[in-house]
Scaffold this motif. Structure first.
Motif, PDB file in Angstrom:
ATOM      1  N   ASN A  26     -33.862 -29.864 -32.462  1.00  0.00           N
ATOM      2  CA  ASN A  26     -33.040 -28.663 -32.602  1.00  0.00           C
ATOM      3  C   ASN A  26     -31.682 -28.980 -33.214  1.00  0.00           C
ATOM      4  N   ILE A  27     -31.073 -30.062 -32.792  1.00  0.00           N
ATOM      5  CA  ILE A  27     -29.772 -30.470 -33.352  1.00  0.00           C
ATOM      6  C   ILE A  27     -29.914 -30.766 -34.836  1.00  0.00           C
ATOM      7  N   ARG A  28     -30.955 -31.506 -35.194  1.00  0.00           N
ATOM      8  CA  ARG A  28     -31.166 -31.849 -36.603  1.00  0.00           C
ATOM      9  C   ARG A  28     -31.339 -30.580 -37.442  1.00  0.00           C
ATOM     10  N   ALA A  29     -32.037 -29.594 -36.909  1.00  0.00           N
ATOM     11  CA  ALA A  29     -32.257 -28.342 -37.637  1.00  0.00           C
ATOM     12  C   ALA A  29     -30.962 -27.568 -37.856  1.00  0.00           C
ATOM     13  N   ARG A  30     -29.975 -27.749 -36.998  1.00  0.00           N
ATOM     14  CA  ARG A  30     -28.706 -27.014 -37.096  1.00  0.00           C
ATOM     15  C   ARG A  30     -27.641 -27.746 -37.899  1.00  0.00           C
ATOM     16  N   MET A  31     -27.957 -28.863 -38.496  1.00  0.00           N
ATOM     17  CA  MET A  31     -26.958 -29.691 -39.167  1.00  0.00           C
ATOM     18  C   MET A  31     -26.748 -29.354 -40.634  1.00  0.00           C
ATOM     19  N   ALA A  32     -27.241 -28.251 -41.108  1.00  0.00           N
ATOM     20  CA  ALA A  32     -27.152 -27.906 -42.530  1.00  0.00           C
ATOM     21  C   ALA A  32     -25.709 -27.797 -43.017  1.00  0.00           C
ATOM     22  N   TYR A  69     -23.099 -29.575 -42.177  1.00  0.00           N
ATOM     23  CA  TYR A  69     -22.331 -30.820 -42.117  1.00  0.00           C
ATOM     24  C   TYR A  69     -22.249 -31.478 -43.490  1.00  0.00           C
ATOM     25  N   SER A  70     -21.216 -32.280 -43.682  1.00  0.00           N
ATOM     26  CA  SER A  70     -21.121 -33.050 -44.932  1.00  0.00           C
ATOM     27  C   SER A  70     -22.294 -34.024 -44.988  1.00  0.00           C
ATOM     28  N   ALA A  71     -22.647 -34.447 -46.180  1.00  0.00           N
ATOM     29  CA  ALA A  71     -23.778 -35.360 -46.354  1.00  0.00           C
ATOM     30  C   ALA A  71     -23.572 -36.643 -45.556  1.00  0.00           C
ATOM     31  N   GLU A  72     -22.354 -37.162 -45.576  1.00  0.00           N
ATOM     32  CA  GLU A  72     -22.059 -38.407 -44.861  1.00  0.00           C
ATOM     33  C   GLU A  72     -22.216 -38.231 -43.346  1.00  0.00           C
ATOM     34  N   ASP A  73     -21.640 -37.143 -42.821  1.00  0.00           N
ATOM     35  CA  ASP A  73     -21.757 -36.879 -41.386  1.00  0.00           C
ATOM     36  C   ASP A  73     -23.210 -36.623 -40.985  1.00  0.00           C
ATOM     37  N   LEU A 130     -25.370 -38.752 -38.273  1.00  0.00           N
ATOM     38  CA  LEU A 130     -25.892 -38.099 -37.073  1.00  0.00           C
ATOM     39  C   LEU A 130     -27.414 -38.105 -37.029  1.00  0.00           C
ATOM     40  N   ILE A 131     -28.045 -37.918 -38.173  1.00  0.00           N
ATOM     41  CA  ILE A 131     -29.507 -37.966 -38.220  1.00  0.00           C
ATOM     42  C   ILE A 131     -30.003 -39.354 -37.837  1.00  0.00           C
ATOM     43  N   LYS A 188     -28.554 -41.406 -35.803  1.00  0.00           N
ATOM     44  CA  LYS A 188     -28.387 -41.509 -34.352  1.00  0.00           C
ATOM     45  C   LYS A 188     -29.477 -40.724 -33.617  1.00  0.00           C
ATOM     46  N   LEU A 189     -29.778 -39.527 -34.108  1.00  0.00           N
ATOM     47  CA  LEU A 189     -30.829 -38.724 -33.493  1.00  0.00           C
ATOM     48  C   LEU A 189     -32.189 -39.417 -33.599  1.00  0.00           C
ATOM     49  N   MET A 190     -32.453 -40.023 -34.737  1.00  0.00           N
ATOM     50  CA  MET A 190     -33.709 -40.739 -34.918  1.00  0.00           C
ATOM     51  C   MET A 190     -33.806 -41.907 -33.941  1.00  0.00           C
ATOM     52  N   ARG A 191     -32.701 -42.590 -33.716  1.00  0.00           N
ATOM     53  CA  ARG A 191     -32.688 -43.706 -32.757  1.00  0.00           C
ATOM     54  C   ARG A 191     -32.987 -43.203 -31.346  1.00  0.00           C
ATOM     55  N   ILE A 192     -32.396 -42.089 -30.976  1.00  0.00           N
ATOM     56  CA  ILE A 192     -32.663 -41.499 -29.665  1.00  0.00           C
ATOM     57  C   ILE A 192     -34.143 -41.139 -29.553  1.00  0.00           C
ATOM     58  N   GLU A 193     -34.670 -40.475 -30.575  1.00  0.00           N
ATOM     59  CA  GLU A 193     -36.077 -40.067 -30.555  1.00  0.00           C
ATOM     60  C   GLU A 193     -37.012 -41.267 -30.487  1.00  0.00           C
ATOM     61  N   GLU A 194     -36.696 -42.339 -31.188  1.00  0.00           N
ATOM     62  CA  GLU A 194     -37.513 -43.548 -31.134  1.00  0.00           C
ATOM     63  C   GLU A 194     -37.564 -44.106 -29.717  1.00  0.00           C
ATOM     64  N   GLN A 195     -36.435 -44.103 -29.045  1.00  0.00           N
ATOM     65  CA  GLN A 195     -36.390 -44.623 -27.682  1.00  0.00           C
ATOM     66  C   GLN A 195     -37.120 -43.703 -26.709  1.00  0.00           C
ATOM     67  N   VAL A 196     -37.050 -42.401 -26.940  1.00  0.00           N
ATOM     68  CA  VAL A 196     -37.793 -41.457 -26.106  1.00  0.00           C
ATOM     69  C   VAL A 196     -39.293 -41.677 -26.293  1.00  0.00           C
ATOM     70  N   VAL A 197     -39.728 -41.852 -27.523  1.00  0.00           N
ATOM     71  CA  VAL A 197     -41.142 -42.118 -27.796  1.00  0.00           C
ATOM     72  C   VAL A 197     -41.564 -43.421 -27.117  1.00  0.00           C
ATOM     73  N   ARG A 198     -40.732 -44.418 -27.211  1.00  0.00           N
ATOM     74  CA  ARG A 198     -41.029 -45.714 -26.573  1.00  0.00           C
ATOM     75  C   ARG A 198     -41.189 -45.552 -25.070  1.00  0.00           C
ATOM     76  N   ALA A 199     -40.257 -44.866 -24.435  1.00  0.00           N
ATOM     77  CA  ALA A 199     -40.329 -44.647 -22.988  1.00  0.00           C
ATOM     78  C   ALA A 199     -41.548 -43.814 -22.626  1.00  0.00           C
ATOM     79  N   THR A 200     -41.843 -42.803 -23.427  1.00  0.00           N
ATOM     80  CA  THR A 200     -43.004 -41.951 -23.175  1.00  0.00           C
ATOM     81  C   THR A 200     -44.292 -42.754 -23.259  1.00  0.00           C
TER      82      THR A 200
END
Length: 78
Positions: free
Chosen positions: A28-34, A36-40, A44-45, A47-59
């Motif tokens: 949801n956060i990634r979908a709302r980031m339109a 933001y500047s390209a750099e930001d 952030l994407i 960082k979100l991908m890193r969080i998601e990778e760890q969630v998948v790992r834990a799952t």
């Protein structure tokens, strides 16, 4: 042993719920980031991908625990 298996299934379910919410929130956060500047957005994407990778790992670890217990039998579905 059945009571222990039921407790394990309930505990796994309770742990899986927050992980699912975290994963969905990242999307949801990634979908709302339109706006933001390209750099930001890129930062952030990543960082979100890193969080998601760890969630998948834990799952995946929890799913493995769900299917095995000490004597090799399957615990109840969560």
């Amino acid at each position: 042993m059945s009571g222990l298996q039921e407790l394990d299934a309930k505990a796994l379910h309770e742990i899986m719920q927050p992980l699912n919410i975290i994963r969905l929130s990242c999307g949801n956060i990634r979908a709302r980031m339109a706006g933001y500047s390209a750099e930001d957005a890129e930062y952030l994407i990543a960082k979100l991908m890193r969080i998601e990778e760890q969630v998948v790992r834990a799952t995946e670890l929890l799913q493995d625990l769900k299917t095995r217990n000490e004597d090799g039998t399957s615990v109840e579905d969560v």
